[in-house]
Design an enzyme around this catalytic site. Structure first.
Site, PDB file in Angstrom:
ATOM      1  CE  LYS A  81       2.489   5.310 -18.113  1.00 24.45           C
ATOM      2  NZ  LYS A  81       1.167   4.997 -16.768  1.00 24.45           N
ATOM      3  N   GLY A 153       5.128   8.961 -10.449  1.00 22.53           N
ATOM      4  CA  GLY A 153       7.208   9.219 -10.107  1.00 22.53           C
ATOM      5  C   GLY A 153       7.163  10.347  -8.901  1.00 22.53           C
ATOM      6  NE  ARG A 165      -8.117   6.701   3.489  1.00 22.57           N
ATOM      7  CZ  ARG A 165      -8.258   5.335   4.652  1.00 22.57           C
ATOM      8  NH1 ARG A 165      -9.945   4.868   4.438  1.00 22.57           N
ATOM      9  NH2 ARG A 165      -7.648   4.403   5.589  1.00 22.57           N
ATOM     10  N   GLY A 214       2.599   6.646  -6.670  1.00 21.13           N
ATOM     11  CA  GLY A 214       3.315   6.570  -5.613  1.00 21.13           C
ATOM     12  C   GLY A 214       3.408   4.680  -5.011  1.00 21.13           C
TER      13      GLY A 214
END
Lengths: 292, 192
Positions: A81, A153, A165, A214
């Protein structure tokens, strides 16, 4: 742009990562556990998102020594990252020959209005998004892979579901529009017109679309795959759980067999404790990572 | 879509544990073949053809863990085409790191032989199936370092062998499924 030779090679690696799990790791030992469990790639970073959230401070690119150790330890692709807009960190990661750079909202942004011009790089980039406009802006800057932002996180899948969605709803909507409506739609989305046209024609993004932010259980992985994700990133969910190697393997199996609830149930047995997780409404708004 | 197959359409299994299986599947469907995603051992049972896509071979090894699954793949008697990772799994000997493949073709193959992703590339090579140059996309690709007596080269990039055939088994180190020319898939289905 989409026909560009280098871009095709970048998207090519994203294609190879489909149907798999990319795991956050902070050292060589964790990288080996991830590879052993069947991860299709690892993401090198200094602290997993849950710790960044808990400890605060500025979150930056990982120590190059850690990245080298991880590269040495495994034969699967290694990602790392960099901060949003921090093209110098990205240059360092490219020089280290990581296989993918995640220009990530999980780290503290370096530029509040501009992302990196990713076409200037040979290394492919993945970027997060909450909706189609954001996804297409990142692709317009050269991202070869898109992922939901979710809420990193948090151990809470609700934001990743919302973002997946939102992207898919907006794609479906574009396929129902007349050609005359595409420019106005591009304006409304804040997205490059050519990419909106591509979506009308093809009914999908021009790059793969993965889920992140998540995912903590095998069923979370299956949910995201059934909602249209083509792979999943698991951040804190593995190494913040009580039994990382067993949970990692279970999430890999649930991702491959996402259409088989019996198997997802089977691998979910006796995994020990999942990461504790956070209710999104209890996170103060200024501490949300997805709005970066 | 008209049926271009003279008798019954083949049922092509595409290993869908991990990798770019969807790219193969959309080409095969476009050519009129029936396709099955192979995730479990029993998915192999009545397929006529098998494709092993690109992806991560270590992942495939970890997931295809059930008793007999790995051997069933290795011993599949019908036509098999492997691209990139597929060519690795089909080999007899694998290098970097050293391991043993399915032995479908008597070759030795070296993983990630061109280096990491920044060394991935696309170029035009030569194929036995056509006189036209063929676009070859190499993604963290392997190299064939030895071929056995019964193995015939069918694709080259410069002097390097990038594709081989032995009986009904085809191994390619590049990704024809990411190119616009479906000549290898047509050949595999017996359409050319």
């Amino acid at each position: 742009m989409l026909e560009d030779k280098d871009f095709k090679v970048k998207v090519g690696l994203a294609e190879m990562l489909k149907g798999g799990v990319i795991m956050d790791v902070t050292n060589a030992e964790q990288a080996k556990i991830a590879e052993e469990a069947g991860a299709c790639a690892v993401m090198a970073l200094e602290r997993v998102p849950a710790d960044i959230r808990a400890e605060g401070g500025v979150a930056r690119m990982a120590d190059p020594k850690i990245i080298e150790d991880i590269k040495e330890a495994v034969s699967i692709p290694v990602m790392a990252k960099c901060r949003i807009g921090h093209f110098a960190e990205a240059q360092v990661l490219e020089a280290l020959e990581v296989d993918f750079v995640d220009e990530s909202e999980v780290l503290t942004p370096a530029d509040e209005s501009n992302h990196i011009d990713k076409f200037k790089f040979k290394v492919p980039f993945v970027c997060g998004c909450r909706n189609l406009g954001e996804a297409l802006r990142r692709i317009g800057e050269g991202a070869a892979l898109i992922r939901t932002k979710g809420e990193a996180g948090s151990g809470n899948i609700i934001e990743a579901v919302r973002h997946m969605r939102a992207v898919n709803d907006a794609i479906r909507r574009i396929t129902t529009l007349d050609d005359e409506q595409l420019m106005s739609e591009a304006k409304h989305l804040g997205a490059p017109y050519e990419l909106v046209k591509y979506i009308k024609l093809n009914g999908r993004l021009p790059v793969p679309n993965f889920a992140a932010g998540g995912i903590a259980t095998p069923a979370d992985a299956s949910l995201m795959m059934q909602l249209g994700a083509e792979s999943v990133f698991v951040g804190s969910g593995i190494f913040k759980s009580s039994n990382p190697s067993v949970r990692a393997k279970a999430i890999v199996l649930a991702t491959t067999h996402y259409k088989d609830p019996k198997l997802v149930g089977e691998v979910s047995k006796s995994l020990g404790e999942a990461m504790k997780g956070l209710d999104i409404s209890q996170i103060p708004e200024e501490q949300l990572l997805q709005t970066r | 879509m008209e049926n271009r197959f003279s008798k019954s359409a083949p049922l092509v299994g595409v290993l869908a544990i991990q990798g770019d299986y969807s790219a193969h599947i959309s080409i095969l469907r476009g050519l009129g073949a029936k396709v099955r995603e192979v995730r479990k051992s029993e998915d192999i049972d009545d397929i006529t053809h098998l494709i092993i896509p690109g992806g991560e071979s270590t992942t495939i090894r970890k997931v295809a863990y059930e008793d007999g699954y790995w051997d069933k793949l290795a011993q599949f008697p019908g036509p098999v085409m492997g691209t990139c990772m597929g060519s690795i799994l089909m080999a007899t000997d694998i290098e970097n790191p050293k391991s043993i493949g399915w032995g479908m073709l008597d070759i030795t193959i070296k993983r990630n032989a061109y280096g990491r992703q920044v060394h991935s590339f696309t170029d035009y090579g030569k194929i036995a199936l056509s006189d036209e140059p063929f676009e070859m996309i190499f993604i963290r690709a392997p190299k064939i370092t030895r071929i056995g007596e019964d193995v015939k080269p069918i694709a080259w990039l410069g002097n390097e062998i990038t594709g081989v055939i032995s009986g009904n088994k085809i191994a390619l180190t590049f990704h024809p499924e990411l190119s616009a020319d479906y000549i290898f898939h047509k050949h595999f289905l017996g359409l050319e």
